[in-house]
Design a protein around this motif. Sequence first.
Motif, PDB file in Angstrom:
ATOM      1  N   GLU A 184      72.002   4.218  44.511  1.00 41.80           N
ATOM      2  CA  GLU A 184      71.351   4.421  45.572  1.00 41.80           C
ATOM      3  C   GLU A 184      70.848   3.621  46.671  1.00 41.80           C
ATOM      4  O   GLU A 184      70.507   3.557  47.816  1.00 41.80           O
ATOM      5  CB  GLU A 184      70.172   5.671  45.285  1.00 41.80           C
ATOM      6  CG  GLU A 184      69.392   6.189  46.343  1.00 41.80           C
ATOM      7  CD  GLU A 184      68.478   7.292  45.849  1.00 41.80           C
ATOM      8  OE1 GLU A 184      68.262   8.322  46.527  1.00 41.80           O
ATOM      9  OE2 GLU A 184      68.088   7.065  44.616  1.00 41.80           O
ATOM     10  N   TYR A 185      70.168   2.427  45.802  1.00 43.49           N
ATOM     11  CA  TYR A 185      69.714   1.380  46.561  1.00 43.49           C
ATOM     12  C   TYR A 185      70.638   0.853  47.465  1.00 43.49           C
ATOM     13  O   TYR A 185      70.495   0.145  48.598  1.00 43.49           O
ATOM     14  CB  TYR A 185      69.283   0.295  45.320  1.00 43.49           C
ATOM     15  CG  TYR A 185      68.520  -0.680  46.107  1.00 43.49           C
ATOM     16  CD1 TYR A 185      67.408  -0.946  46.841  1.00 43.49           C
ATOM     17  CD2 TYR A 185      69.384  -2.242  46.497  1.00 43.49           C
ATOM     18  CE1 TYR A 185      66.770  -1.984  47.115  1.00 43.49           C
ATOM     19  CE2 TYR A 185      68.690  -3.265  46.988  1.00 43.49           C
ATOM     20  CZ  TYR A 185      67.499  -3.218  47.491  1.00 43.49           C
ATOM     21  OH  TYR A 185      67.051  -4.506  47.972  1.00 43.49           O
ATOM     22  N   ILE A 186      71.911   0.555  46.991  1.00 40.64           N
ATOM     23  CA  ILE A 186      72.976   0.016  47.757  1.00 40.64           C
ATOM     24  C   ILE A 186      73.148   0.600  49.010  1.00 40.64           C
ATOM     25  O   ILE A 186      73.356   0.237  50.153  1.00 40.64           O
ATOM     26  CB  ILE A 186      74.296  -0.158  46.933  1.00 40.64           C
ATOM     27  CG1 ILE A 186      73.871  -1.337  45.878  1.00 40.64           C
ATOM     28  CG2 ILE A 186      75.384  -0.653  47.890  1.00 40.64           C
ATOM     29  CD1 ILE A 186      75.178  -1.342  44.695  1.00 40.64           C
ATOM     30  N   TYR A 213      81.429  -2.580  54.588  1.00 35.00           N
ATOM     31  CA  TYR A 213      82.377  -3.050  53.385  1.00 35.00           C
ATOM     32  C   TYR A 213      81.350  -3.302  52.360  1.00 35.00           C
ATOM     33  O   TYR A 213      80.420  -4.143  52.378  1.00 35.00           O
ATOM     34  CB  TYR A 213      83.334  -4.227  53.394  1.00 35.00           C
ATOM     35  CG  TYR A 213      84.154  -3.733  54.781  1.00 35.00           C
ATOM     36  CD1 TYR A 213      85.324  -2.940  54.678  1.00 35.00           C
ATOM     37  CD2 TYR A 213      83.787  -4.451  55.979  1.00 35.00           C
ATOM     38  CE1 TYR A 213      86.160  -2.795  55.683  1.00 35.00           C
ATOM     39  CE2 TYR A 213      84.470  -3.985  57.222  1.00 35.00           C
ATOM     40  CZ  TYR A 213      85.691  -3.080  56.876  1.00 35.00           C
ATOM     41  OH  TYR A 213      86.510  -2.916  58.153  1.00 35.00           O
ATOM     42  N   VAL A 214      81.494  -2.605  50.871  1.00 34.96           N
ATOM     43  CA  VAL A 214      80.730  -2.921  49.857  1.00 34.96           C
ATOM     44  C   VAL A 214      81.712  -3.563  48.811  1.00 34.96           C
ATOM     45  O   VAL A 214      82.446  -2.732  48.424  1.00 34.96           O
ATOM     46  CB  VAL A 214      80.000  -1.745  49.190  1.00 34.96           C
ATOM     47  CG1 VAL A 214      79.253  -2.236  48.125  1.00 34.96           C
ATOM     48  CG2 VAL A 214      78.966  -1.274  50.401  1.00 34.96           C
ATOM     49  N   PHE A 215      81.319  -4.786  48.300  1.00 40.35           N
ATOM     50  CA  PHE A 215      82.242  -5.341  47.134  1.00 40.35           C
ATOM     51  C   PHE A 215      81.708  -5.153  45.965  1.00 40.35           C
ATOM     52  O   PHE A 215      80.750  -6.011  45.657  1.00 40.35           O
ATOM     53  CB  PHE A 215      82.804  -6.777  47.518  1.00 40.35           C
ATOM     54  CG  PHE A 215      83.660  -6.821  48.666  1.00 40.35           C
ATOM     55  CD1 PHE A 215      85.055  -6.842  48.384  1.00 40.35           C
ATOM     56  CD2 PHE A 215      83.044  -6.932  50.040  1.00 40.35           C
ATOM     57  CE1 PHE A 215      85.774  -6.952  49.358  1.00 40.35           C
ATOM     58  CE2 PHE A 215      84.156  -6.981  51.136  1.00 40.35           C
ATOM     59  CZ  PHE A 215      85.386  -7.118  50.911  1.00 40.35           C
ATOM     60  N   GLN A 260      69.638 -14.663  36.564  1.00 38.68           N
ATOM     61  CA  GLN A 260      69.618 -13.499  35.726  1.00 38.68           C
ATOM     62  C   GLN A 260      69.251 -12.096  36.311  1.00 38.68           C
ATOM     63  O   GLN A 260      68.661 -11.238  35.804  1.00 38.68           O
ATOM     64  CB  GLN A 260      68.332 -13.997  34.702  1.00 38.68           C
ATOM     65  CG  GLN A 260      68.977 -15.132  33.838  1.00 38.68           C
ATOM     66  CD  GLN A 260      67.831 -15.448  32.544  1.00 38.68           C
ATOM     67  OE1 GLN A 260      67.334 -14.720  32.181  1.00 38.68           O
ATOM     68  NE2 GLN A 260      67.779 -16.693  32.506  1.00 38.68           N
ATOM     69  N   ASN A 261      69.626 -12.060  37.471  1.00 41.47           N
ATOM     70  CA  ASN A 261      69.428 -10.737  38.183  1.00 41.47           C
ATOM     71  C   ASN A 261      70.492 -10.540  39.047  1.00 41.47           C
ATOM     72  O   ASN A 261      71.587 -11.047  39.207  1.00 41.47           O
ATOM     73  CB  ASN A 261      68.027 -11.045  39.205  1.00 41.47           C
ATOM     74  CG  ASN A 261      67.306  -9.841  39.350  1.00 41.47           C
ATOM     75  OD1 ASN A 261      67.487  -8.480  38.997  1.00 41.47           O
ATOM     76  ND2 ASN A 261      66.097  -9.888  39.744  1.00 41.47           N
ATOM     77  N   PHE A 262      70.539  -9.129  39.467  1.00 41.39           N
ATOM     78  CA  PHE A 262      71.573  -8.409  40.093  1.00 41.39           C
ATOM     79  C   PHE A 262      71.829  -9.125  41.635  1.00 41.39           C
ATOM     80  O   PHE A 262      70.693  -9.687  42.181  1.00 41.39           O
ATOM     81  CB  PHE A 262      71.254  -6.883  40.555  1.00 41.39           C
ATOM     82  CG  PHE A 262      70.738  -6.054  39.173  1.00 41.39           C
ATOM     83  CD1 PHE A 262      71.408  -6.349  37.839  1.00 41.39           C
ATOM     84  CD2 PHE A 262      69.723  -5.119  39.221  1.00 41.39           C
ATOM     85  CE1 PHE A 262      70.952  -5.878  36.914  1.00 41.39           C
ATOM     86  CE2 PHE A 262      69.426  -4.307  38.096  1.00 41.39           C
ATOM     87  CZ  PHE A 262      70.103  -4.721  37.044  1.00 41.39           C
ATOM     88  N   ILE A 263      72.755  -8.860  42.275  1.00 38.69           N
ATOM     89  CA  ILE A 263      73.068  -9.322  43.731  1.00 38.69           C
ATOM     90  C   ILE A 263      73.153  -7.786  44.504  1.00 38.69           C
ATOM     91  O   ILE A 263      74.125  -7.281  43.966  1.00 38.69           O
ATOM     92  CB  ILE A 263      74.250 -10.110  43.707  1.00 38.69           C
ATOM     93  CG1 ILE A 263      73.635 -11.497  43.116  1.00 38.69           C
ATOM     94  CG2 ILE A 263      74.619 -10.503  45.205  1.00 38.69           C
ATOM     95  CD1 ILE A 263      75.095 -12.452  43.155  1.00 38.69           C
ATOM     96  N   VAL A 264      72.534  -7.800  45.608  1.00 41.56           N
ATOM     97  CA  VAL A 264      72.760  -6.913  46.397  1.00 41.56           C
ATOM     98  C   VAL A 264      72.318  -7.525  47.871  1.00 41.56           C
ATOM     99  O   VAL A 264      71.086  -7.577  48.136  1.00 41.56           O
ATOM    100  CB  VAL A 264      71.924  -5.594  46.565  1.00 41.56           C
ATOM    101  CG1 VAL A 264      72.507  -4.636  47.446  1.00 41.56           C
ATOM    102  CG2 VAL A 264      72.215  -4.742  45.196  1.00 41.56           C
TER     103      VAL A 264
END
Length: 482
Positions: A451-453, A278-280, A419-423
């Motif tokens: 694509e990274y996700i 699952y990707v939220f 200040q950065n993205f979350i994956v």
Amino acid sequence: MDAFSTPDVPERADSSPAAPSPDESALLADGALPRRDFLRFAGSAGALLAAGCAPPVAFPAAPARGVSDAKTTTGGGQHVVVIGAGAWGGWTAYHLRKRGVRVTLIDQYGPGNSRSTSGDETRGIRSSYGDRATGELWTPWARSAIARWKLFEKEWAPEFRTSFFHETGDVIMRATREPFITRTIELWKANNVTHEVLSGDEARKRWPVIKADDITVAITEPDAGVVRCRAATQAVASAAQKMGAKLVLGRVRPGPIVNGKMDGVVLDDGTVIRGDSYVFACGPWLRKLFPYMENRARIPIGHALYFGVPMGDTRFQFPNLPSFNFPGVTGWPMLPVDSRGFRVRGAIAPTVAAGAPTPPPQPAASNDPALQDPDLSPRWTNQDRVDGARRFLAARFPILANAPLLETRACHYESSVNQNFIVDHVPDTMNAWIAGLGQAEGFKFGPVIGEYIAQRVTGNDGDAKLQKAFALPTEQYDRPPG
């Protein structure tokens, strides 16, 4: 038609639905969705496409640093449920399908809806990040994103009989050579980015409609541009569906976590949709779904205003003016196709003449709890913002000082202490992911971050530096939002 494509489902004369196709049966067999709901919710946006399907975009022609392309990772029969069909969710679904992964894409309001972060009409696509601590990482990714948006335009715009990406170029103008300018130039040079450094006189000569008497330096990124945001978000979701993803409209809540794995997501009507992962990618709704995020994210509202350009005057239209950046204000010319208007974002504070006394501080805005809820918050642009935009136009584009205001747009965006993205994984799970916190810049990175996700979800952790950079933040804000 590939193995996951869903044909149009015919209705019988008595209006009872036809028997499930083999492709539908694959989705229905695991108890994911009752057939009546499948027919009600599945992929209406895909009908926007022409009958022929464009080939998958050749993004290996625009590689992103630290991200592997689909050839290096395959889906292995996985079924991934992506929650959120905005810029990140749509691109994630798209790239998962390229990897052969079965995808169910869920959104409570639909791709590009007016509550979403991706719901504005336009977004700037550029790589000037000298003002960001993340600039070293973001600059090469932004350059890959620019190239990928152009490839998406080439491959898919003819299918939709429209255009998405407009190469406006971008200019940043400043009165002094401040650190933002210096650092941006350093990052551009380090990444071999074509750019220009202009004097104030050169800038005034090139763009005489801009009042720039105080400007001493301007830097340009000639191949930067602007994307029609809402249209592109809907197009990406439609392309993912054309490639086999299933779109479901509905609100979900996370299912229970059992032995370190999330067991489905639950629609409001009680329907459980299950997958292997699952990707939220829910943008500002992440704080509503996961208490962990409550004091690790902020969801301020940004406002954009679109002004009418003078009739018959093409100086304020694409391609005759670049997108622009002044302190606290960005914008760009009117784009063709839908001609929303001349866009201005920012510019709230009154302009203070040199030597004039600083005006007294304005009272703080009301602590309205609705402003922290993306379902309930009003998107009304108040008069202060309109007045601020007009002050900016009078100061920098005086011909437009009294231009008619055509429309306003507002959306929540997400920011965090780091200040950065979350994956990263949802806490205490091995098969559920949080993907978000675009820091008001996330849209442009969609073709790369998606694509990274997809890479991470299909088992390739990739570059350790990126993995660490995008980890769930442990820092919290000093006080709760409000």
